[in-house]
Design a protein around this motif. Structure first.
Motif, PDB file in Angstrom:
ATOM      1  N   HIS A  16      37.016   9.504 -64.612  1.00 45.39           N
ATOM      2  CA  HIS A  16      37.676   8.979 -63.428  1.00 45.39           C
ATOM      3  C   HIS A  16      39.164   9.345 -63.435  1.00 45.39           C
ATOM      4  N   GLN A  67      40.493  11.952 -64.853  1.00 48.07           N
ATOM      5  CA  GLN A  67      40.579  13.384 -64.536  1.00 48.07           C
ATOM      6  C   GLN A  67      40.436  13.631 -63.041  1.00 48.07           C
ATOM      7  N   LEU A  68      39.575  12.859 -62.405  1.00 51.43           N
ATOM      8  CA  LEU A  68      39.359  13.019 -60.971  1.00 51.43           C
ATOM      9  C   LEU A  68      40.615  12.703 -60.177  1.00 51.43           C
ATOM     10  N   TRP A  69      41.373  11.707 -60.581  1.00 52.29           N
ATOM     11  CA  TRP A  69      42.532  11.280 -59.813  1.00 52.29           C
ATOM     12  C   TRP A  69      43.860  11.788 -60.364  1.00 52.29           C
ATOM     13  N   LEU A  70      43.920  12.165 -61.626  1.00 49.70           N
ATOM     14  CA  LEU A  70      45.199  12.532 -62.223  1.00 49.70           C
ATOM     15  C   LEU A  70      45.232  13.926 -62.839  1.00 49.70           C
ATOM     16  N   SER A  83      42.484  17.392 -59.620  1.00 50.86           N
ATOM     17  CA  SER A  83      42.383  16.072 -59.003  1.00 50.86           C
ATOM     18  C   SER A  83      42.401  16.181 -57.478  1.00 50.86           C
ATOM     19  N   VAL A  84      42.020  15.110 -56.844  1.00 53.46           N
ATOM     20  CA  VAL A  84      41.972  15.062 -55.383  1.00 53.46           C
ATOM     21  C   VAL A  84      43.358  15.327 -54.770  1.00 53.46           C
ATOM     22  N   PRO A  85      44.438  14.664 -55.225  1.00 50.72           N
ATOM     23  CA  PRO A  85      45.755  14.959 -54.640  1.00 50.72           C
ATOM     24  C   PRO A  85      46.202  16.407 -54.889  1.00 50.72           C
TER      25      PRO A  85
END
Length: 91
Positions: A18, A20-23, A27-29
């Motif tokens: 999780h 890794q997905l956001w940071l 990542s998404v951003p």
């Protein structure tokens, strides 16, 4: 002890994924920012392509005939033919 170890490992792996997905790097951003940069570059490329096509058209016209040379000389250098009167109309 063994019954608690497996769920803790799985939760830890879930938290890492999780994060890794956001940071992380993908990542998404980060992907959103790269997509914006890509869109800007595509727009710049389209504008450069339009300018290149216009310049290629001018070069083709200059190679094919003297009409374009005469037009450029009149517009940019203010040249006139012999026995011709130049009249400028102000708008």
């Amino acid at each position: 002890m063994g019954k608690r170890f497996v769920p803790l490992v799985l939760i830890l792996l879930l938290v890492i994924l999780h994060a890794q997905l956001w940071l992380g790097r993908g990542s998404v951003p980060n992907v959103s920012e790269l997509q914006q940069k890509l869109d800007l570059q595509k727009a710049a490329n389209a504008e450069a392509q339009r300018v290149n096509e216009q310049l290629a058209s001018e070069v083709r016209d200059l190679k094919e005939g003297l009409e374009m040379v005469e037009e450029k000389a009149r517009a940019e250098l203010g040249m006139v033919k012999p026995n011709e009167v130049f009249v400028q109309v102000a708008k």
